[in-house]
Design an enzyme around this catalytic site. Structure first.
Site, PDB file in Angstrom:
ATOM      1  N   ARG A 237       0.858  -1.185   0.000  1.00 42.89           N
ATOM      2  CA  ARG A 237       0.000   0.000   0.000  1.00 42.89           C
ATOM      3  C   ARG A 237       0.893   1.235   0.000  1.00 42.89           C
ATOM      4  NH1 ARG A 237      -3.488  -2.703  -1.624  1.00 42.89           N
ATOM      5  NH2 ARG A 237      -5.582  -3.054  -0.799  1.00 42.89           N
ATOM      6  N   GLU A 266      -3.116   7.935  -4.640  1.00 48.17           N
ATOM      7  CA  GLU A 266      -3.456   7.101  -5.787  1.00 48.17           C
ATOM      8  C   GLU A 266      -4.737   7.619  -6.393  1.00 48.17           C
ATOM      9  OE1 GLU A 266      -3.710   2.757  -5.492  1.00 48.17           O
ATOM     10  OE2 GLU A 266      -1.701   2.821  -4.627  1.00 48.17           O
ATOM     11  N   HIS A 285      -0.908   0.342  -9.783  1.00 46.72           N
ATOM     12  CA  HIS A 285      -1.563  -0.614  -8.877  1.00 46.72           C
ATOM     13  C   HIS A 285      -2.120  -1.819  -9.656  1.00 46.72           C
ATOM     14  CE1 HIS A 285      -3.651  -0.829  -4.686  1.00 46.72           C
ATOM     15  NE2 HIS A 285      -3.358  -2.030  -5.128  1.00 46.72           N
TER      16      HIS A 285
HETATM   17  C1  DGY Z   1      -5.490  -5.988  -3.065  1.00 50.74           C
HETATM   18  O1  DGY Z   1      -6.173  -6.963  -3.360  1.00 50.74           O
HETATM   19  O2  DGY Z   1      -5.487  -5.501  -1.937  1.00 50.74           O
HETATM   20  C2  DGY Z   1      -4.623  -5.410  -4.149  1.00 50.74           C
HETATM   21  O3  DGY Z   1      -4.047  -4.228  -3.786  1.00 50.74           O
HETATM   22  C3  DGY Z   1      -5.372  -5.288  -5.455  1.00 50.74           C
HETATM   23  O4  DGY Z   1      -5.591  -6.557  -5.924  1.00 50.74           O
END
Ligand code: DGY
Length: 327
Positions: A237, A266, A285
């Site tokens: 993240r 983001e 992402h």
């Molecule tokens: C998640 O699943 O948390 C990813 O960041 C996106 O697939």
């Protein structure tokens, strides 16, 4: 009467078919997330919500949805949802762990390789007509094989990255708040304190959840502890890394390179200072973005939603106590 649900983006067809078979579903078909006011309006009468990581599901929104029983997040991460607020209201929340592990680990490794071997710079150079000759020092990078990899977060994805790294003969260090003795035994990964990992690693890859404790875990002070040749990869993240501190670290060559799948904010705006630098790769992402994995995530999210609507334990609950209490 079928339960009413709101789906905040069109998912792969197999998942949509499963949702439509059981639910009376309204789907936001826009390419961008539904604006907050649209989301607020559409949750009024719903029993279930299928959300994405781009939707903020907070107490205010839950209060608008008095009938809401189940939230299913199309992601393994759920930092977009106020889980305690859901639990207090008896709303079960599900997520999609496991199915995206290997696909995410693939991208973490791809970013590591691309940064180490300056793949994106090479492509840009070729397209710009700047490839004039073969030269001893043109785009020299770093070896991945034999290097030391520091893994922050030795859960499912961290472990999958470690497995790949073993094939490259890498020395493996990890830090986590809980020791992973299985990974230590099976993969030969060595547990070290965070500061030692930062100091000793040639590559650092982040695979931890975003929590209050991990917010800006990688700060200016911590960049100072890293090797000047260090390459940082983040597919977890964005806010785990202080991006402005990263900008300074890359510009001042405190570390060598970074490769990011996730950023703060983001989406990252095209005029973000980080994007003025050559020693950073940023992708939007996409770590779980393979057709097979996105389909599996959709089916799992559909199953979580449907089980929650039936008052049953979803295959992947985030707050199972909601269903346990109701039994
Ligand atoms: C998640 O699943 O948390 C990813 O960041 C996106 O697939």
């Amino acid at each position: 009467m079928k339960p009413r649900v709101y789906v905040t983006r069109l998912l792969p067809k197999e998942a949509m078919d499963r949702i439509h078979a059981y639910c009376d579903a309204k789907v936001w078909e826009g390419e961008l997330p539904p604006p907050r006011e649209v989301l607020m309006e559409n949750v009024r009468d719903i029993d279930g919500l299928l959300s994405l990581l781009t939707d903020k599901i907070d107490a205010e929104l839950m209060d608008r949805a008095p009938k809401l029983k189940a939230i299913s997040n199309y992601a393994v991460g759920y930092d977009n949802i106020d889980i305690p607020a859901a639990t207090r209201r008896g709303i079960i929340v599900g997520n999609t762990p496991g199915v995206l592990t290997e696909t995410t680990a693939d991208l973490a490794f791809a970013l590591m390789m691309a940064a180490a071997r300056r793949v994106v710079e090479g492509d840009k150079m070729t397209r710009a007509g700047k490839w004039k000759t073969w030269g001893p020092m043109i785009l020299v990078g770093q070896d991945v094989h034999g290097a030391t990899l520091g893994i922050i977060g030795m859960g499912r994805i961290g472990t999958a990255v470690a497995r790949r790294a073993r094939g490259f003969g890498m020395k493996l260090l990890y830090y986590d708040i809980v020791r992973n003795s299985k990974a230590e035994e099976e993969l030969g990964v060595q547990y070290v304190e965070l500061n030692k990992l930062l100091a000793d690693s040639d590559f650092i890859t982040i695979h931890t959840n975003l929590t209050k404790e991990t917010h800006h875990l990688i700060s200016a002070k911590r960049f100072e502890m890293m090797k000047r040749t260090c390459i940082l990869v983040n597919t977890a993240r964005g806010p785990i890394v202080d991006n402005m501190a990263l900008y300074d670290a890359l510009r001042n060559k405190t570390i060598a390179y970074a490769a990011l799948d996730v950023t703060e904010p983001e989406p990252m705006p095209a005029d973000h200072p980080l994007l003025t630098l050559d020693n950073v790769i940023v992708v939007p992402h996409i770590a779980s973005a393979s057709i097979a994995t996105r389909t599996k995530m959709g089916l799992m999210a559909a199953d979580n939603l449907i089980a929650g609507l039936k008052g049953e334990m979803p295959p992947n609950p985030v707050n199972p106590e909601v269903i346990m209490k109701s039994r």
